[in-house]
Structures are given as structure tokens and as C-alpha cells.
Design a protein around this motif. Structure first.
Motif, PDB file in Angstrom:
ATOM      1  N   ASP A 113       0.823  -1.211   0.000  1.00  0.00           N
ATOM      2  CA  ASP A 113       0.000   0.000   0.000  1.00  0.00           C
ATOM      3  C   ASP A 113       0.861   1.265   0.000  1.00  0.00           C
ATOM      4  OD1 ASP A 113       0.883  -0.127   2.610  1.00  0.00           O
ATOM      5  OD2 ASP A 113      -1.099  -0.441   3.491  1.00  0.00           O
ATOM      6  N   LEU A 114       2.189   1.081   0.055  1.00  0.00           N
ATOM      7  CA  LEU A 114       3.122   2.188  -0.143  1.00  0.00           C
ATOM      8  C   LEU A 114       4.368   1.627  -0.831  1.00  0.00           C
ATOM      9  CD1 LEU A 114       4.239   5.083   0.285  1.00  0.00           C
ATOM     10  CD2 LEU A 114       5.129   4.293   2.492  1.00  0.00           C
ATOM     11  N   VAL A 115       4.780   2.260  -1.920  1.00  0.00           N
ATOM     12  CA  VAL A 115       6.005   1.890  -2.621  1.00  0.00           C
ATOM     13  C   VAL A 115       6.864   3.139  -2.775  1.00  0.00           C
ATOM     14  CG1 VAL A 115       6.992   1.111  -4.817  1.00  0.00           C
ATOM     15  CG2 VAL A 115       5.008  -0.057  -3.873  1.00  0.00           C
ATOM     16  N   THR A 116       8.154   3.022  -2.451  1.00  0.00           N
ATOM     17  CA  THR A 116       9.097   4.099  -2.753  1.00  0.00           C
ATOM     18  C   THR A 116       9.957   3.663  -3.923  1.00  0.00           C
ATOM     19  OG1 THR A 116      10.725   3.265  -1.159  1.00  0.00           O
ATOM     20  CG2 THR A 116       9.167   4.931  -0.378  1.00  0.00           C
ATOM     21  N   VAL A 117      10.220   4.602  -4.842  1.00  0.00           N
ATOM     22  CA  VAL A 117      10.976   4.317  -6.063  1.00  0.00           C
ATOM     23  C   VAL A 117      12.127   5.302  -6.161  1.00  0.00           C
ATOM     24  CG1 VAL A 117      10.884   4.120  -8.575  1.00  0.00           C
ATOM     25  CG2 VAL A 117       8.855   3.543  -7.208  1.00  0.00           C
ATOM     26  N   LEU A 118      13.344   4.793  -6.134  1.00  0.00           N
ATOM     27  CA  LEU A 118      14.541   5.595  -6.391  1.00  0.00           C
ATOM     28  C   LEU A 118      15.386   4.799  -7.382  1.00  0.00           C
ATOM     29  CD1 LEU A 118      16.662   7.736  -6.130  1.00  0.00           C
ATOM     30  CD2 LEU A 118      17.247   6.878  -3.857  1.00  0.00           C
ATOM     31  N   ALA A 119      15.367   5.186  -8.639  1.00  0.00           N
ATOM     32  CA  ALA A 119      16.026   4.408  -9.688  1.00  0.00           C
ATOM     33  C   ALA A 119      16.462   5.331 -10.810  1.00  0.00           C
ATOM     34  CB  ALA A 119      15.075   3.334 -10.223  1.00  0.00           C
ATOM     35  N   GLY A 120      17.377   4.829 -11.628  1.00  0.00           N
ATOM     36  CA  GLY A 120      17.835   5.571 -12.795  1.00  0.00           C
ATOM     37  C   GLY A 120      19.289   5.958 -12.756  1.00  0.00           C
ATOM     38  N   GLY A 121      19.894   5.969 -11.585  1.00  0.00           N
ATOM     39  CA  GLY A 121      21.282   6.399 -11.482  1.00  0.00           C
ATOM     40  C   GLY A 121      22.239   5.561 -12.298  1.00  0.00           C
ATOM     41  N   ASN A 122      22.050   4.243 -12.287  1.00  0.00           N
ATOM     42  CA  ASN A 122      22.954   3.367 -13.036  1.00  0.00           C
ATOM     43  C   ASN A 122      22.779   3.506 -14.545  1.00  0.00           C
ATOM     44  OD1 ASN A 122      24.316   2.038 -10.839  1.00  0.00           O
ATOM     45  ND2 ASN A 122      22.375   1.012 -10.397  1.00  0.00           N
ATOM     46  N   ASP A 123      21.642   4.015 -14.985  1.00  0.00           N
ATOM     47  CA  ASP A 123      21.438   4.293 -16.409  1.00  0.00           C
ATOM     48  C   ASP A 123      22.050   5.637 -16.786  1.00  0.00           C
ATOM     49  OD1 ASP A 123      19.274   2.128 -17.366  1.00  0.00           O
ATOM     50  OD2 ASP A 123      18.731   2.814 -15.359  1.00  0.00           O
ATOM     51  N   LEU A 124      21.876   6.621 -15.925  1.00  0.00           N
ATOM     52  CA  LEU A 124      22.235   7.991 -16.274  1.00  0.00           C
ATOM     53  C   LEU A 124      23.735   8.236 -16.267  1.00  0.00           C
ATOM     54  CD1 LEU A 124      19.400   9.734 -14.244  1.00  0.00           C
ATOM     55  CD2 LEU A 124      19.549   9.560 -16.740  1.00  0.00           C
ATOM     56  N   VAL A 125      24.522   7.375 -15.623  1.00  0.00           N
ATOM     57  CA  VAL A 125      25.970   7.565 -15.652  1.00  0.00           C
ATOM     58  C   VAL A 125      26.563   7.120 -16.995  1.00  0.00           C
ATOM     59  CG1 VAL A 125      26.244   7.361 -13.158  1.00  0.00           C
ATOM     60  CG2 VAL A 125      26.369   5.301 -14.569  1.00  0.00           C
ATOM     61  N   ARG A 126      25.762   6.447 -17.807  1.00  0.00           N
ATOM     62  CA  ARG A 126      26.235   5.999 -19.122  1.00  0.00           C
ATOM     63  C   ARG A 126      26.178   7.153 -20.127  1.00  0.00           C
ATOM     64  NH1 ARG A 126      25.957   0.285 -19.849  1.00  0.00           N
ATOM     65  NH2 ARG A 126      25.514  -0.739 -17.854  1.00  0.00           N
TER      66      ARG A 126
END
Length: 675
Positions: free
Chosen positions: A482-495
Motif C-alpha cells: 500500500d506504499l512503494v518508494t521508487v529511487l532508480a535511474g542512477g545506473n542508467d544515467l551515468v552511461r
């Protein structure tokens, strides 16, 4: 002797700690000693300091009680201030935040510290509606007093509590009373007639109007024939108490001669607070020849002698409180006899005698610190036994105050992402190779606001947006989050070939799909340190964040723009590998997320937490020199890239299924029973 006195609370806020400290300063001046007061800055001070110097530190308001301030200075600054003064002893008045910093600073300077236990901070937590924090606060208070060179307990009840905390180096030091100012001769019939007729009994409470004082219990006196109630004091609970006690008269704050007159003009003094380590106002009433009815818990146990100078009632038994007041209100002769005994019992408790006792304790601490004498354990001659057995709690005690309502309350919290959410580099109080992380810390904060929370952490280091979208978020839905936290994208953006807008669109689509199931979602935009050499990388992170915010604007998905949060990009919150948060950074991110989620007082608690960890036992590692950083971190990372491998290969989430995180009080009990 040069004495540095550190106070959590001081002028212009007048309370028991401030009053005692002023008496100590007066005595130090009288005996020819030099003093320095270090305290939070909270307003102009127009009261004399008896020749002492003062250093007022930057501060923040205490959550729930803005009149009190919390010093935010670190140990390094405090060590410098103390080093310039060159004290022979550091006196810690009711230590908690500043007091902990003071213990560490005194150790660095090899100066003895004397911790004066005056405030039962853990008990206050329950009264302020955050009972789950009580065991955490108790552990912190215990840590302070076990580490101080010597602890001074004001009462037998306080000594018993400190013994339970494992404090061994302890001596008894009560409080003096100004028997000239608080004297039966101060009784003023004209003042008394403002509140009660001559044939009525004037019952009064004197003290701060705050939850821990339990002044609302005086509603039990409503309807006692011939009794009038006056409440002397001020504080955050005044408006609520005026509504709860419509028949009482409220005078506001009184001090000096006005206070002495008010106390002496009472016929009977009442004090219902169960969290008092001493209770100076009870002693002042006794010195004024006024009998006392008080709860049979805490400091009053050493001050009030039942059937001699007043009555102690069973904690929580408001019926007995009313009966004891009725007994003395209806018997003028008994009340006068109790008043005479009250005065006789305190005539030897002068501040001059107590001040000399304190100086002797300072000297004892210096001998302990130098190894001249062994560390004293608590013994019968050090702490006098209680003269009144503590009455058993009533079978029908008052209900526990309700916890404050949170903006939202969740039962199943799932965190998804990469190494940051896995908790890499947050090794505070963890076994080697294990990590906590901001999501673990957030789960604990959420658990404290209710009855606990189910928690899963699906994040794995090196995972990319495709892993979060294709694996982790579907798993979160299967767990019925009923609660999700999302922190993602860093490993893509360093490319170098990263396409920020396309990545953001893919993640935003998945987030909105999760939200469509009825699950609340908090998106934390990825971020990098504030380093000038990261310009091109930072630009990609900024484009990704801007696109995410644009896509989620107008929806009810919550967004934490971490890149705009100074406390998350400053160099001091990053680990030695320069790409992960250190423990301070993880704490800051947890509180920032909690604030967005509506956890009560999250911002103020973040400031308090930062002060407590200013120079903790486990400080964050300093930055590595560039050559060492290349050898330890950059070269291994580049090697994995060349081989097509990642640090997360073969790793599983640390909590693939929901685990129950209990509220802190239950967690503490469980840890004690399984230790």
C-alpha cells in the motif's frame, strides 16, 4: 576551580533546570570559582549570571514544544569553546542533545564530566504522544550517564531508574530551597481573597503547563465542596487546560516575590505529575508551610511524608487524589499541623549546603578521572533509601494518551531501486558487510507512527530502470503493497549514451500503473554530489528529474526532488566511494522522505537526529585521497564494466518478502527478551 556548565534549557526560559543552574552559578560566585554557561540561544537574556560568562549556540525548536530549543552545535565546535575556557570540570545539566556532545568534548579534553539527572526524557515521550520513542530515548539517556565520569541523582526514584539503565558511577545530590523566600510569613490574605472566600480552601498547582505535568488530572477535584482551584504557571497546554478545568483560575507565569507570595497563600498544594525526578515546587510549598498532596511516584516519594506533611496517592488513582484533598480540606487543624511539619522538614535544605555538596562531587569526579580513586558504584550510603514505599498503581489507571494521527498510515511498505535503496555504505551499527539504508530507516519511522509496518526491500545494487520496471514493481504489486518508494535511474544515467527523457517516461508509466492499483507511491528523483567535475552527468540527472516531475504533475504520486535538497547533495553526506550516501546521508534522505509522507515532526526530528550524531561513536569515514579512491573503487568498477559484469550479479534482495517492523517500544522489549 573553573566550571563549564552545559544546559539543554536556559534563560530566558525559566524552569526547574534553569532555576537550579542559577543557584549553582550563585554558589560558584560566592565561593570564588569561575564559570562558563553553554546553552541553546532562545532569546534575549536580561537575568544576571552571577559573574559567569555565557556562550549561546545555534538552536532549533523542540518538536511539540517550540518554547524549548535544541542546540545544534557539533562536538568540534563545543570542544573548541571548552578548550578556550580550560575547565577543571564540565557540569552537564539534564543532558540529552547538548549534554551528549558535552560528554564527548570533555573526553577529548581529558576533563571530568558530572551529569546531573533532572529530566525523565523517555517518560515525556509518552506524554507528548510518541510512546514508541521511549525505548530509543532511554537508550540514549543511559549512554550519556554511563559515559559521564559521575552522575548525580536527585532522588531515590531517579537513582533506581538510573541503576536500571546500568549507570554505576552515581551519587545523590538533591536540591536546595530558599527558605527565606519560601516562608509561611509570605502568606497574603489579600492575594488569597482574589481566588477564594475566607471560608473556602484554596488548592493550588504551581509549575509548567505541559503534558508531562498531567495537570488535567486535577479535574478530579471538581465538585469538592468548599474548594477553589488556582493554577500558577504557563506553557503549551494552557489553552487546553483552561477548557478542561473551567472552574479553575489561571494566573499565568509568576516568579520571584510574586511566586513566593502565591505559594505561601495556598491552603493546600497538589502535584499530579508522575515524571518528576525531584519536584522542586513541592519542596517550595513545604518550605512555605503548605501541606502537599502528590502522586506516589518519582521525586515526591522523598519529599512528602504521608500522614505527616501531606499525602501520597496511588499513581493514576484520581479517586484517591480527590479523597486526600477532601481529607485535608475538611480538617483545618490537621491541615495546620501538616503545614508546621512541612516547614520543619525542609529548614536544613539550604542551597548553600547543597552547593558545597556539589563542589565535593566535582572534586570526586576529578579524582575518578585521574585514577586516584576507583569508580564508585551506587551503595546504600551514596543513595538514601526511599522513605515512602511507592504505592502500587491503581487498577483503574488513566488511559495511555493516544498517539498523534499521521497524515497516512500504511501496513505494507515496499522499497524498490538500486544500491542506494539497498543501503550501501550505511554501516552504522551493522555487522561487517551488512547495511541499513534510508529505506530501512524510513520503515522504522513509519512503524513508530502506528502499530508497526510490513516491510520489503527489493532493491539490489547495479539494478537499472528496466529491472525496477520489469521485476521489482510487479513483485511489489504481488506483495499487495500500500506504499512503494521508487529511487532508480542512477545506473542508467551515468552511461554516456543514456537517454534521460526516455528512461523517465518508462519509469513514470510503471509508477502510474502501480498507483492505479490503489497503492501510494513516493518517487525520489536520483541525484549526485555537488561536485564541479560532474557537470555532464549532473545535466543528465537533471533532465531525468525534470521529465519525471512533468509526467507526474497533476497526479497524486508523491515526488521528492532530492537534487534540490541541499542536505542530500553536500559533500559531507557521501561515502568514501563518492557515489553512495554515508550513514549521515541515509539518515537525511529517510527524514526527507518521511516529511513528504507526512510523518509528524519529521523536519524537526531530522535536525535533532543530526545534532545527536554530530560526532557519534561511529563517525562517517573521511574522503579518500584521489589515488586511494582510484585503487579501491574506480579501477574495480571499470574492470567489471570491461568484463560485462556488475556488483549486483548473483545478489538477491535483502527482504524479498514482507517482514514485520514493530513499533520501537515492542522492538525494544523483544530485543531484551531474546538477548
Amino acid at each position: 576551580m573553573r566550571v563549564a556548565l552545559l544546559a539543554e534549557s536556559f534563560l530566558p526560559h525559566m524552569n526547574g533546570v534553569t532555576h537550579s543552574l542559577l543557584q549553582v552559578l550563585r554558589h560558584l560566585e560566592r565561593r570564588g570559582h569561575e564559570a562558563l554557561v553553554i546553552a541553546p540561544r532562545s532569546g534575549p537574556v536580561d537575568h544576571g549570571l552571577h559573574g559567569a560568562c555565557a556562550e549561546f549556540l545555534r538552536s532549533a525548536p523542540l518538536p511539540g514544544y517550540p518554547e524549548l530549543r535544541v542546540a545544534l552545535s557539533g562536538v568540534r565546535r563545543l570542544t573548541g569553546v571548552l578548550g578556550d575556557f580550560r575547565p577543571d570540570v564540565v557540569h552537564l545539566a539534564s543532558p540529552f542533545v547538548l549534554g551528549w556532545q558535552g560528554v564527548l568534548a570533555a573526553e577529548r579534553l581529558a576533563v571530568p564530566s558530572v551529569a546531573v539527572y533532572q529530566t525523565d526524557v523517555p517518560a515525556y515521550a509518552e506524554r507528548y504522544g510518541v510512546a514508541g520513542a521511549e525505548p530509543v530515548l532511554a537508550r540514549h539517556v543511559a549512554r550519556i550517564h554511563r559515559r559521564a565520569t559521575l552522575t548525580l541523582a536527585p532522588s531515590s526514584a531517579a537513582a533506581t531508574r538510573l541503576e536500571g539503565y546500568g549507570v554505576e558511577r552515581m551519587r545523590r545530590w538533591a536540591r536546595g530551597v530558599d527558605t527565606d523566600r519560601f516562608h509561611p510569613a509570605r502568606r497574603d490574605p489579600a492575594w488569597r481573597r482574589r481566588f477564594a472566600a475566607d471560608d473556602e480552601v484554596l488548592v493550588g498547582y504551581v509549575g509548567r503547563l505541559a503534558p508531562e505535568k498531567q495537570v488535567e488530572d486535577l479535574r478530579a477535584l471538581t465538585g469538592i465542596e468548599g474548594v477553589r482551584l488556582v493554577v500558577v504557571g504557563d506553557g503549551p497546554s494552557r489553552a487546553a487546560l483552561e477548557a478542561a478545568l473551567p472552574g479553575a483560575r489561571f494566573t499565568g507565569f509568576l516568579g520571584g516575590e510574586q511566586l513566593a507570595t502565591a505559594v505561601a497563600s495556598l491552603d493546600l498544594f497538589v502535584h499530579p505529575g508522575e515524571s518528576e525526578t525531584f519536584c522542586q515546587t513541592v519542596q517550595e510549598a513545604l518550605a512555605s508551610g503548605v501541606p502537599v498532596v502528590a502522586t506516589g511516584r518519582g521525586g515526591p516519594l522523598d519529599l512528602v511524608h504521608s500522614s505527616r506533611d501531606g499525602w501520597l496517592y496511588r499513581p493514576g488513582d484520581l479517586g484517591e487524589l480527590a479523597a486526600r484533598v477532601r481529607d485535608l480540606a475538611g480538617d483545618d487543624a490537621k491541615r495546620r499541623a501538616f503545614g508546621r511539619a512541612a516547614r520543619e522538614g525542609v529548614t536544613e535544605r539550604s542551597w548553600e549546603r547543597l552547593g558545597d555538596e556539589l563542589l565535593a562531587h566535582y572534586e570526586l569526579a576529578a579524582r575518578i578521572r585521574s585514577g586516584v580513586v576507583a569508580s564508585p558504584a551506587v551503595t546504600g550510603h551514596a543513595i538514601t533509601a526511599r522513605r515512602n514505599a511507592e504505592p502500587a498503581p491503581a487498577a483503574t489507571a488513566r488511559p495511555t494518551p493516544p498517539a498523534p494521527a499521521a497524515a497516512r498510515r500504511w501496513e505494507r511498505f515496499v522499497a524498490v531501486g538500486d544500491s542506494v535503496t539497498e543501503g550501501l555504505c550505511d554501516s552504522s551499527r551493522m555487522a561487517a558487510g551488512e547495511y541499513r539504508g534510508w529505506a530501512d530507516r524510513l520503515a522504522m519511522l513509519l512503524a513508530a507512527t502506528g502499530g508497526g509496518v510490513g516491510y520489503a526491500n527489493l532493491a539490489v545494487r547495479s539494478r537499472r530502470v528496466r529491472d525496477v520496471v520489469g521485476v521489482q514493481l510487479p513483485h511489489a504489486i504481488r506483495l499487495r503493497a500500500d506504499l512503494v518508494t521508487v529511487l532508480a535511474g542512477g545506473n542508467d544515467l551515468v552511461r554516456i549514451d543514456a537517454r534521460p527523457e526516455a528512461l523517465a517516461d518508462r519509469l513514470a508509466d510503471a509508477v502510474l500503473a502501480v498507483r492505479a492499483t490503489g497503492c501510494d507511491v513516493l518517487v525520489v528523483t536520483p541525484f549526485v554530489p555537488a561536485h564541479e567535475r560532474l557537470g555532464p552527468v549532473r545535466a543528465r540527472f537533471a533532465r531525468f528529474g525534470e521529465r519525471m516531475r512533468h509526467r507526474l504533475e497533476g497526479t497524486d504520486v508523491l515526488v521528492l526532488d532530492a537534487a534540490a535538497h541541499d542536505g542530500l547533495t553536500a559533500r559531507g553526506v557521501w561515502a568514501e566511494d563518492r557515489v553512495h550516501l554515508n550513514s549521515s546521508g541515509h539518515r537525511a534522505l529517510a527524514y526527507a522522505a518521511a516529511s513528504v509522507l507526512g510523518v509528524p515532526d519529521a523536519a524537526a526530528l531530522a535536525a535533532l537526529d543530526a545534532a545527536l550524531h554530530g560526532d557519534a561513536d561511529e563517525p562517517d569515514a573521511p574522503p579518500l585521497p584521489t589515488g586511494e579512491w582510484l585503487r579501491r573503487h574506480a579501477v574495480p568498477w571499470a574492470g567489471r564494466r570491461l568484463l560485462g559484469r556488475t556488483a549486483g550479479d548473483g545478489r538477491s534482495p535483502k527482504h524479498a518478502d514482507l517482514v514485520h517492523i514493530p513499533p520501537p517500544d515492542r522492538a525494544a522489549r523483544r530485543s531484551r527478551t531474546t538477548a
